[in-house]
Enzyme design. Structure first.
Site, PDB file in Angstrom:
ATOM      1  N   SER A  27      -0.080   6.940 -10.184  1.00 24.93           N
ATOM      2  CA  SER A  27       0.167   7.956 -11.214  1.00 24.93           C
ATOM      3  C   SER A  27       0.716   7.325 -12.497  1.00 24.93           C
ATOM      4  O   SER A  27       1.354   6.265 -12.461  1.00 24.93           O
ATOM      5  CB  SER A  27       1.164   8.984 -10.685  1.00 24.93           C
ATOM      6  OG  SER A  27       2.388   8.343 -10.402  1.00 24.93           O
ATOM      7  N   GLU A  50      -3.838   0.926 -13.580  1.00 26.91           N
ATOM      8  CA  GLU A  50      -4.939   1.907 -13.430  1.00 26.91           C
ATOM      9  C   GLU A  50      -4.274   3.223 -13.069  1.00 26.91           C
ATOM     10  O   GLU A  50      -3.878   3.434 -11.926  1.00 26.91           O
ATOM     11  CB  GLU A  50      -5.902   1.453 -12.327  1.00 26.91           C
ATOM     12  CG  GLU A  50      -6.632   0.152 -12.616  1.00 26.91           C
ATOM     13  CD  GLU A  50      -7.642   0.265 -13.745  1.00 26.91           C
ATOM     14  OE1 GLU A  50      -8.029   1.397 -14.112  1.00 26.91           O
ATOM     15  OE2 GLU A  50      -8.017  -0.786 -14.288  1.00 26.91           O
ATOM     16  N   LEU A  51      -4.130   4.094 -14.067  1.00 30.25           N
ATOM     17  CA  LEU A  51      -3.268   5.267 -13.893  1.00 30.25           C
ATOM     18  C   LEU A  51      -4.095   6.559 -13.807  1.00 30.25           C
ATOM     19  O   LEU A  51      -5.283   6.530 -13.532  1.00 30.25           O
ATOM     20  CB  LEU A  51      -2.244   5.304 -15.019  1.00 30.25           C
ATOM     21  CG  LEU A  51      -1.465   3.984 -15.201  1.00 30.25           C
ATOM     22  CD1 LEU A  51      -0.511   4.063 -16.378  1.00 30.25           C
ATOM     23  CD2 LEU A  51      -0.732   3.591 -13.926  1.00 30.25           C
ATOM     24  N   PRO A  69       0.839  -1.208   0.000  1.00 24.69           N
ATOM     25  CA  PRO A  69       0.000   0.000   0.000  1.00 24.69           C
ATOM     26  C   PRO A  69       0.867   1.248   0.000  1.00 24.69           C
ATOM     27  O   PRO A  69       2.077   1.176   0.218  1.00 24.69           O
ATOM     28  CB  PRO A  69      -0.763  -0.120   1.329  1.00 24.69           C
ATOM     29  CG  PRO A  69       0.136  -0.908   2.221  1.00 24.69           C
ATOM     30  CD  PRO A  69       0.957  -1.826   1.328  1.00 24.69           C
ATOM     31  N   ALA A  70       0.245   2.397  -0.203  1.00 22.58           N
ATOM     32  CA  ALA A  70       0.979   3.662  -0.103  1.00 22.58           C
ATOM     33  C   ALA A  70       1.399   3.867   1.356  1.00 22.58           C
ATOM     34  O   ALA A  70       0.627   3.576   2.270  1.00 22.58           O
ATOM     35  CB  ALA A  70       0.084   4.804  -0.563  1.00 22.58           C
TER      36      ALA A  70
HETATM   37  N1  LIG Z   1      -7.151   4.697 -12.616  1.00 20.44           N
HETATM   38  C1  LIG Z   1      -7.492   4.424 -11.368  1.00 20.44           C
HETATM   39  O1  LIG Z   1      -8.280   3.530 -11.078  1.00 20.44           O
HETATM   40  C2  LIG Z   1      -6.912   5.218 -10.248  1.00 20.44           C
HETATM   41  C3  LIG Z   1      -7.463   5.081  -8.976  1.00 20.44           C
HETATM   42  C4  LIG Z   1      -6.901   5.793  -7.924  1.00 20.44           C
HETATM   43  C5  LIG Z   1      -5.803   6.620  -8.145  1.00 20.44           C
HETATM   44  N2  LIG Z   1      -5.294   6.725  -9.387  1.00 20.44           N
HETATM   45  C6  LIG Z   1      -4.162   7.612  -9.651  1.00 20.44           C
HETATM   46  O2  LIG Z   1      -3.223   7.566  -8.577  1.00 20.44           O
HETATM   47  C7  LIG Z   1      -2.536   8.810  -8.488  1.00 20.44           C
HETATM   48  C8  LIG Z   1      -2.531   9.283  -7.061  1.00 20.44           C
HETATM   49  O3  LIG Z   1      -2.045   8.334  -6.199  1.00 20.44           O
HETATM   50  P1  LIG Z   1      -0.538   8.363  -5.654  1.00 20.44           P
HETATM   51  O4  LIG Z   1      -0.051   9.762  -5.475  1.00 20.44           O
HETATM   52  O5  LIG Z   1      -0.497   7.432  -4.501  1.00 20.44           O
HETATM   53  O6  LIG Z   1       0.251   7.761  -6.883  1.00 20.44           O
HETATM   54  P2  LIG Z   1       1.788   7.332  -6.945  1.00 20.44           P
HETATM   55  O7  LIG Z   1       2.002   6.836  -8.308  1.00 20.44           O
HETATM   56  O8  LIG Z   1       2.685   8.376  -6.413  1.00 20.44           O
HETATM   57  O9  LIG Z   1       1.867   6.133  -5.893  1.00 20.44           O
HETATM   58  C9  LIG Z   1       1.139   4.937  -6.080  1.00 20.44           C
HETATM   59  C10 LIG Z   1       1.889   3.810  -5.409  1.00 20.44           C
HETATM   60  O10 LIG Z   1       3.187   3.701  -5.995  1.00 20.44           O
HETATM   61  C11 LIG Z   1       4.195   3.801  -4.979  1.00 20.44           C
HETATM   62  N3  LIG Z   1       5.336   4.552  -5.513  1.00 20.44           N
HETATM   63  C12 LIG Z   1       5.537   5.863  -5.475  1.00 20.44           C
HETATM   64  N4  LIG Z   1       6.695   6.190  -6.052  1.00 20.44           N
HETATM   65  C13 LIG Z   1       7.252   5.050  -6.482  1.00 20.44           C
HETATM   66  C14 LIG Z   1       8.441   4.723  -7.172  1.00 20.44           C
HETATM   67  N5  LIG Z   1       9.307   5.647  -7.531  1.00 20.44           N
HETATM   68  N6  LIG Z   1       8.670   3.442  -7.463  1.00 20.44           N
HETATM   69  C15 LIG Z   1       7.794   2.514  -7.126  1.00 20.44           C
HETATM   70  N7  LIG Z   1       6.644   2.746  -6.443  1.00 20.44           N
HETATM   71  C16 LIG Z   1       6.374   4.000  -6.127  1.00 20.44           C
HETATM   72  C17 LIG Z   1       3.519   4.529  -3.835  1.00 20.44           C
HETATM   73  O11 LIG Z   1       4.158   4.209  -2.603  1.00 20.44           O
HETATM   74  C18 LIG Z   1       2.117   3.997  -3.915  1.00 20.44           C
HETATM   75  O12 LIG Z   1       2.015   2.743  -3.294  1.00 20.44           O
HETATM   76  C19 LIG Z   1      -3.279   9.731  -9.418  1.00 20.44           C
HETATM   77  O13 LIG Z   1      -2.568   9.868 -10.608  1.00 20.44           O
HETATM   78  C20 LIG Z   1      -4.603   9.024  -9.661  1.00 20.44           C
HETATM   79  O14 LIG Z   1      -5.268   9.345 -10.839  1.00 20.44           O
HETATM   80  C21 LIG Z   1      -5.810   6.041 -10.444  1.00 20.44           C
END
Ligand SMILES: NC(=O)c1ccc[n+]([C@@H]2O[C@H](COP(=O)([O-])OP(=O)(O)OC[C@H]3O[C@@H](n4cnc5c(N)ncnc54)[C@H](O)[C@@H]3O)[C@@H](O)[C@H]2O)c1
Ligand SMILES: N[C@@H](CC=O)C(=O)O
Length: 498
Positions: free
Chosen positions: A243, A264-265, A190-191
């Site tokens: 993201s 799912e981005l 998870p985050a």
């Molecule tokens: N399409 C969908 O269903 C959907 C649903 C919810 C959120 N989102 C997207 O999620 C984003 C927001 O969430 P966020 O800020 O947690 O996204 P994020 O990409 O920063 O993080 C998502 C996950 O990736 C991990 N992560 C972060 N940096 C990383 C790295 N360098 N290497 C590997 N893993 C890493 C985080 O710890 C987290 O668990 C938005 O872009 C949103 O649109 C998409």
């Protein structure tokens, strides 16, 4: 390990749902290197607990555990897995209030929204519990003499899941329930901002009789853990929600082991209002579609495109509705918008607004001096937004609404498609010909016409372009965790009907 925060102790009916450990092979696990990280309530900036950061060998141990447990889990009958998943569903529902409290404390969303997410998250568990019983193969009319041909579906293997902070529970269950129903063990990362919802799910999975090693939650430094998960050949599927930037990175890192990927981005949803619409009806819907989860939603209506003939009336109604939104701590009273996840998100939102104003947009509403705390951002309305502005190009993930006027259906389709994203689009019009034209012309994975609500278990959720790969939920969501095995049974003698 740090003791529970007093806020949580007082608020939870069952304090055992609040765990400050990782969960590997059915055991609550601390970090062997002694590294840990604090988790904060975004509304108060108070630390609500700590999580361990696991070492590389501990992540590999989770894969070892999943590998051993897979043998038995895949061999269960689908109805046996269904029973465990339904038990998990019942426990999630029974503990809804505690799960919602944990979520509001770590994520910030208002308590009623958190309750809604628990309900939403649970609904995927029930859905996939049943779908697991319907993973049919097919028979294929044979072109080979005396042979029978067909397919069977088999679990893909260990599935890793990397999830975001904006929906800390539902983004896990929508993936995990599908994988578990298909017969796959799961490793969730998870985050770090919102780990406690995932850990509460692990506690409930254990109580539901999901065997050791089948549902694991690993915690650690994100880039470190993700690299291990992506390069581990025994992990056959990676499902990521987050993201587009990180999605691209994980895709690259998974290339070496040719994993099955579900991504799912990000989104940058257009909300299109036709000239025939009642401005009030459309404006109220647009406010709902923009400001849920304080705009931190992949489906948030970022670019509001209004026909020029009703633009001014729409802006007036939107402003009136927006003025009624309340901002504050999600645990207190009737709140519409909680805080943003952290201070950097507030700074990013402010920069996006400044950029728009410097390029000619008008700030209609959004006085940040009224923000009730460091991580809060008052809802903003900008008009005169153009494609050159960041508020148009970037997924703002904040309560910042931008309105643009357009003059024809052709123009609005072009404007709406002018983005690398393609997750969801909203269309508001009652003209059936316009509905069809827009629905077909919009390059989005999901188009919602005259409805803000579009998601749920039966829905094939997902995007096109750089919003992702694959679908979650619906009749096909379980396929992300299944392999098709083709068989040819030859030399059967004369086969009738072959
Ligand atoms: N399409 C969908 O269903 C959907 C649903 C919810 C959120 N989102 C997207 O999620 C984003 C927001 O969430 P966020 O800020 O947690 O996204 P994020 O990409 O920063 O993080 C998502 C996950 O990736 C991990 N992560 C972060 N940096 C990383 C790295 N360098 N290497 C590997 N893993 C890493 C985080 O710890 C987290 O668990 C938005 O872009 C949103 O649109 C998409
Ligand atoms: N609201 C979305 C999550 C996006 O952030 C969903 O329903 O899946």
């Amino acid at each position: 390990m740090t003791t529970l925060s007093t806020t949580l102790v007082k608020r939870l009916e069952d304090p055992r749902l609040f765990r400050q450990y990782a969960y590997v092979n059915g055991k609550w696990t601390h970090g062997e290197g002694g590294r840990e990280e604090a988790v904060y309530d975004p509304a108060t900036n108070e630390a609500i607990g700590h999580i361990p950061l696991l070492e590389a060998e501990q992540i590999t141990a989770a894969v070892d555990a999943a590998e051993s447990a897979f043998v038995h889990w895949r061999a269960l009958r689908a109805d046996e897995r269904c029973e465990r998943l339904l038990a998990w569903y019942d426990l999630i529902q029974a503990n809804r209030e505690d799960l919602a409290t944990i979520m509001t404390l770590e994520q910030g969303k208002p308590l009623p929204d958190a309750r809604g997410e628990v309900e939403y998250g649970a609904s995927f568990v029930r859905w996939f519990a049943e779908e697991g019983k319907r993973t049919y193969g097919e028979t294929i009319p044979s072109h080979i003499p005396n042979a029978s041909l067909g397919t069977i579906k088999e679990p893909v293997g260990i599935a890793a899941m990397i999830t975001p902070w904006n929906f800390p529970l539902a983004m896990i269950t929508r993936k995990a329930a599908a994988a578990l129903a298909a017969g796959c063990p799961v490793i969730v990362k998870p985050a770090n901002e919102t780990p406690f919802s995932a850990l509460a799910l692990a506690e409930l999975a254990e109580r539901a009789g999901i065997p050791d090693g089948i549902f694991n939650v690993v915690l650690g430094e994100p880039a470190e853990v993700s690299k291990i998960l992506c390069s581990e050949p025994r992990i056959r599927a990676l499902s990521f929600t987050g993201s587009t930037r990180v999605g691209r990175l994980l895709m690259e890192q998974s290339a070496g082991t040719v994993k099955r990927l579900s991504l799912e981005l990000g989104g940058n949803a257009p909300f299109i209002v036709g000239p025939d619409m009642d401005p009030k009806e459309a404006a109220y819907a647009a406010v709902d579609a923009k400001f849920q989860t304080a705009g931190q939603d992949c489906l948030a209506a970022n670019r509001i495109l209004v026909h020029e003939s009703i633009h001014d009336a729409f802006v007036e109604q939107f402003t009136e509705r927006m003025a009624a939104l309340t901002v504050g701590n999600g645990l207190q009273g009737e709140i519409d918008l909680g805080p943003l996840i952290h201070r950097q998100a507030v700074e990013k939102a402010a920069a996006i607004v400044d950029d728009a104003i410097s390029r000619g947009a008008t700030l209609v509403m959004g006085d940040q001096s009224q923000a009730p705390g460091e991580n809060f951002f008052m809802p903003v309305l900008l008009t005169g937004v153009t494609p050159q502005m960041k508020v148009w190009r970037e997924e703002n993930f904040a309560p910042v609404a931008g309105i643009t006027a357009y003059s024809s259906d052709e123009e609005v389709i072009e404007l709406a498609n002018d983005t690398e994203y393609g997750l969801a689009a909203y269309v508001y019009t009652h003209d059936i010909r316009r509905i069809w034209k827009l629905m077909r012309g919009l390059e989005y994975g999901m188009v919602s016409v005259n409805s803000v609500k579009m998601t749920g278990p039966p829905v094939p959720f997902g995007g096109v372009k750089q919003s992702g790969l694959g679908r979650e939920g619906g009749a096909t969501g379980i396929d992300e965790y299944l392999e098709t095995k083709y068989y040819c049974l030859g030399a059967l003698g004369s086969v009738s009907g072959s």
